[in-house]
Design a protein around this motif. Structure first.
Motif, PDB file in Angstrom:
ATOM      1  N   PRO A 288     -82.777 -13.150  -7.375  1.00  0.00           N
ATOM      2  CA  PRO A 288     -81.620 -13.192  -8.277  1.00  0.00           C
ATOM      3  C   PRO A 288     -81.056 -11.789  -8.470  1.00  0.00           C
ATOM      4  O   PRO A 288     -81.804 -10.816  -8.609  1.00  0.00           O
ATOM      5  CB  PRO A 288     -82.207 -13.734  -9.579  1.00  0.00           C
ATOM      6  N   GLY A 289     -79.756 -11.682  -8.464  1.00  0.00           N
ATOM      7  CA  GLY A 289     -79.122 -10.376  -8.631  1.00  0.00           C
ATOM      8  C   GLY A 289     -77.617 -10.521  -8.679  1.00  0.00           C
ATOM      9  O   GLY A 289     -77.075 -11.629  -8.608  1.00  0.00           O
ATOM     10  N   THR A 290     -76.931  -9.401  -8.825  1.00  0.00           N
ATOM     11  CA  THR A 290     -75.466  -9.378  -8.808  1.00  0.00           C
ATOM     12  C   THR A 290     -75.004  -8.352  -7.786  1.00  0.00           C
ATOM     13  O   THR A 290     -75.641  -7.310  -7.597  1.00  0.00           O
ATOM     14  CB  THR A 290     -74.894  -9.031 -10.192  1.00  0.00           C
ATOM     15  N   LEU A 291     -73.890  -8.668  -7.126  1.00  0.00           N
ATOM     16  CA  LEU A 291     -73.291  -7.769  -6.160  1.00  0.00           C
ATOM     17  C   LEU A 291     -71.805  -7.642  -6.503  1.00  0.00           C
ATOM     18  O   LEU A 291     -71.068  -8.641  -6.462  1.00  0.00           O
ATOM     19  CB  LEU A 291     -73.466  -8.310  -4.739  1.00  0.00           C
TER      20      LEU A 291
ATOM     21  N   ASN B 128     -80.672  -5.687  -9.409  1.00  0.00           N
ATOM     22  CA  ASN B 128     -81.843  -6.562  -9.310  1.00  0.00           C
ATOM     23  C   ASN B 128     -82.027  -7.271 -10.642  1.00  0.00           C
ATOM     24  O   ASN B 128     -82.374  -6.651 -11.655  1.00  0.00           O
ATOM     25  CB  ASN B 128     -83.081  -5.723  -8.971  1.00  0.00           C
ATOM     26  N   ARG B 129     -81.790  -8.576 -10.670  1.00  0.00           N
ATOM     27  CA  ARG B 129     -81.955  -9.372 -11.890  1.00  0.00           C
ATOM     28  C   ARG B 129     -83.162 -10.311 -11.802  1.00  0.00           C
ATOM     29  O   ARG B 129     -83.294 -11.209 -12.626  1.00  0.00           O
ATOM     30  CB  ARG B 129     -80.691 -10.209 -12.142  1.00  0.00           C
ATOM     31  N   GLY B 130     -84.020 -10.081 -10.816  1.00  0.00           N
ATOM     32  CA  GLY B 130     -85.130 -11.002 -10.607  1.00  0.00           C
ATOM     33  C   GLY B 130     -86.454 -10.471 -11.112  1.00  0.00           C
ATOM     34  O   GLY B 130     -86.520  -9.583 -11.973  1.00  0.00           O
ATOM     35  N   PHE B 131     -87.537 -10.987 -10.539  1.00  0.00           N
ATOM     36  CA  PHE B 131     -88.893 -10.655 -10.971  1.00  0.00           C
ATOM     37  C   PHE B 131     -89.552  -9.649 -10.039  1.00  0.00           C
ATOM     38  O   PHE B 131     -90.381  -8.849 -10.452  1.00  0.00           O
ATOM     39  CB  PHE B 131     -89.734 -11.940 -11.014  1.00  0.00           C
ATOM     40  N   ALA B 132     -89.176  -9.682  -8.751  1.00  0.00           N
ATOM     41  CA  ALA B 132     -89.833  -8.848  -7.752  1.00  0.00           C
ATOM     42  C   ALA B 132     -89.171  -7.481  -7.647  1.00  0.00           C
ATOM     43  O   ALA B 132     -88.000  -7.304  -7.973  1.00  0.00           O
ATOM     44  CB  ALA B 132     -89.810  -9.543  -6.391  1.00  0.00           C
TER      45      ALA B 132
ATOM     46  N   PRO C  25     -77.822 -12.434  -3.919  1.00  0.00           N
ATOM     47  CA  PRO C  25     -76.375 -12.294  -4.100  1.00  0.00           C
ATOM     48  C   PRO C  25     -75.663 -11.913  -2.793  1.00  0.00           C
ATOM     49  O   PRO C  25     -76.263 -11.314  -1.899  1.00  0.00           O
ATOM     50  CB  PRO C  25     -76.280 -11.163  -5.121  1.00  0.00           C
ATOM     51  N   TRP C  26     -74.378 -12.266  -2.698  1.00  0.00           N
ATOM     52  CA  TRP C  26     -73.528 -11.822  -1.605  1.00  0.00           C
ATOM     53  C   TRP C  26     -72.082 -11.862  -2.089  1.00  0.00           C
ATOM     54  O   TRP C  26     -71.772 -12.425  -3.136  1.00  0.00           O
ATOM     55  CB  TRP C  26     -73.729 -12.663  -0.346  1.00  0.00           C
TER      56      TRP C  26
END
Length: 539
Positions: free
Chosen positions: A423-426, A449-453, A533-534
């Protein structure tokens, strides 16, 4: 030390349970009783031998521990299903745990997935492994449900944290074991105490020769011994393979102890061509066990991987004056080389073992000197009275302390090398219309980076991240005009919540085009295919 007498509740599998820990705990018990007020508790669901009941009058554990008695529970914890009642009681009633095996994953598997009740067992297994190891435990439990990764998690995830943090203190039998526990959890209160082994008479050669005669073994043939519960990790198969090597054609092997399910040492011996020299005796009564040790010239106690246990059967072998060969690994580092020679792990194990056997069996004087040193080592380092005093002193120090409690485990975050959810934003600035044909623009690409990893830097290779900018002439399906351009590699690892911005220059082609920007993994797929994201726009 204060003068009041320590009051201990003693919890361990007891005879008739066939367990080295049961035998050891019975050896320790009378010595402890001389130094403390000891009450023996009977574990739920386990019988107690008549002679033990007559001598110690055990009290049902669940009833006794429910009382507010001011007594300190002393638990003997091992890594098989006999110790599941110990584990359950210790989780509810804080005390001191004698941790005989540093890894407890086997017993966890046995009493959850091993019961074969389906989803209920899996949920319990996953919950307990997650409590001890965080997201790593949850991921390993999910994989284990489908039998993925074989037994690797069993020796990587010890499944002990919750148990140990609910105790007032922990006792282990090796300096290596204490260091391992402190490294994992610096707050843990852990003390190394000797494993008490009563010093028996030296090996009785006549009893050994009599056993050889009963088994039909040549009286003078070199004889190796492997003692204790036979599992793949004891590497008895490597010993059998070594017997097939040049110079060891007359050497025999005794394998004494129950074999794990699926173990077939005789089949291994047939494949190696040495079946006539491998003798699998199974579980033996104590008298025959002693005679079997006396019949041998040298004992082999290899182990890999290990649950971190100090082997009582190994110490009993040393105590009667038999030298040993061990693996150059883990807890065996505590043994001096004068009594225990080591073989390396890996591809060189069998040839190194064969070479060591040839040298030692050709030097009976050296074997005798090593055996005498082994016996002296046990006398000096594993005296039962010294062991009992060490246990009582440690318990007295631990008794007034509160348990550490279930502090949530802080597991290192997964990385983009092993994770598949991003999960993330671009965001892209500079591509806003109108954008005239042939016009050159500077684009600012911001990835968050909006995720866990944790996302790895591009320079790390596989699992590293880079942003790929594509410009398709004529729209989707057209030629990528930027093919071959260097990717925008992530310059550093990107933790959850962090972001990175790149600047790149693009010239719009004269006709219609589609601009696409997407993160990719080196050696893998684009983030868009993995849920990341893309960004794209028709120009």
């Amino acid at each position: 030390m204060t003068s009041h007498r320590l009051r201990l509740d003693y919890l361990s599998p007891l005879p008739p349970v066939r367990s080295g820990i049961a035998d050891y705990s019975m050896d320790l018990l009378p010595r402890l009783a001389e130094l403390a007020d000891v009450r023996v508790l009977a574990l739920p669901g386990q019988p107690v031998a008549a002679e033990v009941a007559a001598a110690w009058h055990p009290v049902p554990a669940e009833r006794a521990l429910a009382e507010t008695s001011g007594r300190l529970p002393l638990y003997h914890m091992g890594n098989n299903r006999y110790h599941d009642p110990v584990l359950k009681l210790a989780l509810e009633h804080p005390g001191v745990v004698v941790l005989h095996d540093l890894f407890l994953h086997h017993v966890l598997l046995d009493v959850t997935l091993g019961r074969g009740r389906g989803r209920e067992d899996f949920d319990e297994y996953r919950e307990r492994l997650t409590a001890d190891h965080g997201w790593i435990g949850r991921a390993a439990a999910t994989a284990k449900r489908w039998n993925a990764y074989g037994d690797a998690p069993v020796f990587e995830l010890p499944a002990r944290r919750t148990l140990l943090r609910r105790q007032r203190g922990v006792l282990v039998h090796s300096a290596w074991g204490a260091a391992e526990l402190r490294e994992e959890d610096p707050d843990l209160r852990v003390t190394a105490v000797p494993m008490g082994i009563p010093l028996p008479p030296a090996a009785d050669r006549r009893a050994g020769l009599a056993l050889r005669a009963r088994l039909g073994l040549p009286q003078e043939a070199p004889l190796l011994g492997s003692f204790g519960f036979q599992t793949p990790i004891k590497r008895t198969g490597a010993v059998i393979a070594a017997l097939a090597r040049e110079g060891l054609e007359s050497v025999h092997l005794l394998a004494v102890g129950e074999s794990a399910r699926g173990m077939d040492l005789i089949a291994d011996a047939r494949r190696a061509g040495v079946a006539d020299r491998v003798h699998v005796l199974g579980f033996l009564p104590y008298g025959d066990f002693e005679a079997a040790i006396a019949a041998t010239d040298l004992c082999v106690n290899l182990r890999y991987p290990t649950a971190g246990e100090t082997s009582a059967s190994l110490l009993r072998v040393l105590a009667v004056g038999r030298p040993v060969i061990v693996s150059d690994y883990a807890q065996f580092a505590d043994l001096p080389r004068q009594i225990a020679l080591r073989v390396p792990l890996g591809d060189g194990e069998v040839p190194a073992l064969a070479s060591l056997l040839r040298d030692l069996l050709a030097a009976p004087e050296r074997l005798q000197a090593m055996g005498e040193a082994a016996r002296e080592y046990v006398r000096m380092r594993h005296d039962p009275e010294d062991a009992a005093r060490a246990v009582v002193e440690a318990c007295r120090a631990f008794a007034p302390l509160d348990p550490l409690g279930d502090d949530p485990v802080v597991a290192p975050r997964p990385s983009s090398l092993t994770w598949n959810d991003f999960p993330g934003t671009l965001e892209v600035r500079g591509a806003e219309p109108p954008w005239a044909p042939g016009e050159r623009r500077e684009l600012h690409v911001r990835l968050a980076n909006r995720g866990f990893a944790r996302w790895l830097a591009g320079e790390r290779g596989p699992g590293g991240l880079a942003v790929v900018v594509k410009l398709f002439d004529g729209g989707e399906g057209g030629e990528d005009l930027l093919a071959g351009r260097t990717w925008l590699a992530l310059p550093r690892d990107l933790e959850p919540g962090e972001e990175q911005t790149w600047t790149t220059e693009i010239r719009r082609p004269p006709g219609p085009a589609r601009l696409r920007i997407e993160p990719h993994l080196f050696g893998g797929l684009g983030f868009s295919r993995l849920g990341g994201p893309w960004w794209e726009r028709d120009l």
